[in-house]
Scaffold this motif. Sequence first.
Motif, short mmCIF file in Angstrom:
data_model
loop_
_atom_site.label_atom_id
_atom_site.label_comp_id
_atom_site.label_asym_id
_atom_site.label_seq_id
_atom_site.Cartn_x
_atom_site.Cartn_y
_atom_site.Cartn_z
N TRP A 83 -3.86 -1.67 13.68
CA TRP A 83 -4.38 -0.88 12.55
C TRP A 83 -5.82 -1.23 12.20
O TRP A 83 -6.31 -0.81 11.17
CB TRP A 83 -3.45 -1.03 11.35
N ALA A 88 -1.78 9.99 11.68
CA ALA A 88 -0.67 9.04 11.46
C ALA A 88 0.25 9.61 10.38
O ALA A 88 -0.21 9.89 9.26
CB ALA A 88 -1.19 7.67 11.05
N ALA A 133 4.45 1.87 12.67
CA ALA A 133 4.34 2.81 11.56
C ALA A 133 5.70 3.12 10.95
O ALA A 133 5.84 3.29 9.74
CB ALA A 133 3.67 4.10 12.03
N THR A 172 2.67 7.94 9.10
CA THR A 172 2.97 6.83 8.20
C THR A 172 1.96 5.71 8.43
O THR A 172 1.84 5.21 9.54
CB THR A 172 4.39 6.27 8.43
N VAL A 173 1.25 5.34 7.38
CA VAL A 173 0.38 4.16 7.42
C VAL A 173 1.15 3.04 6.73
O VAL A 173 1.50 3.14 5.55
CB VAL A 173 -0.95 4.41 6.69
#
Length: 364
Positions: free
Chosen positions: A71, A30, A62, A32-33
């Motif tokens: 998530w 990922a 995200a 971007t979390v």
Amino acid sequence: MRDGAPDEVIAGACFWYSRVTSWLGGRLLASTVPIISGRATGKVDQEVIEEVSLTVPRFAAAAEGEDVADWRPGTDTLHPLARYGQVLDVTVVVVSVITGTAWETRVGRYQVKDWDDDDAGLISVKGESLLARPRDDKLTAPTSPSSTATFISEARRLAPAGMGVSFEAGLIDRALPQAFAWSESRLDAWRELAAAWPALLRIDPWGQARFRAPLPAVPAPVITLTDGARGTLISAPRADSRAGAPNLVAVTTQGSDTADVVGISAITSGPMSVNGDYGIVTKKWSSGAVTNLAEATAAAKADLDASSRPAQIVPAQIAPDPRLELDDPVELLREGDQLWGYVTAYDMPLTAGDGAMRVDVGLT
């Protein structure tokens, strides 16, 4: 001190946010979390030294334009927040409101330890620094240094597969005796090496173990925390504790063919003097990596300095500053007091709504 925005930006008009990415080995899971809140913490006497905690929405995109994702890891071993070796890479970005210039500060890499779904739309995730790897990767049998082993070569040999180890230039390598064996814990072996060297065992922002030279008795501050105009210091209460504050350290050799000797370092002046009303508070340990009186005495002195530092602390509340890290020499200016010390712990928010940052400064 980490790289990042200059003092005038941190103390002035700026906004900031955290970028969290997830990796499994060399695979990006990922980019971007999406975090709602989070904190990065560190403490010099904690087992894995640094940790992170995050709150993530159950369902969220995200990034803008991307599809909404779930998530919660569930049973998916390749999910970005699963605990099958996933590593979270945390960076704080500070942006000047005036110029729009952005500065990035890499905070660290954290192995996912666990996650929890509150069944109300939020996922809590906890991670530990990569010093968790040598803690968990136990030696399957006792092992001894080779006939040509040195402190540096042995530190590298004890590292888990794929984990890097670096050494500060101020450390002087020397031969290591072979007449002893390490126990099952790689992390404990690293700690014993560090204590006997003497050195400080830390973890760098890239997840690499780092052996650093002991801190000087007198700090040379790299930053001044002050209140008032253009200052970032919110409060600076004082705390003092006798617990864990020895005034005498005795280190016994175990790695020579001759009789064991004891190296001693003691505080002989001031309110903690062994000759005064404080009394004698002794800390004792021994190591096969220490072979003579000079090495034992040097190890005892470094341990005494490190053990006495966290006893008298200033738990300062400051505007968040991602540049600060463990062992940074700091000057505190508060209501006429001028105090010097080293950072022994920190608790840093990762989003703008998570409040102030706490920095424990151990006075010298």
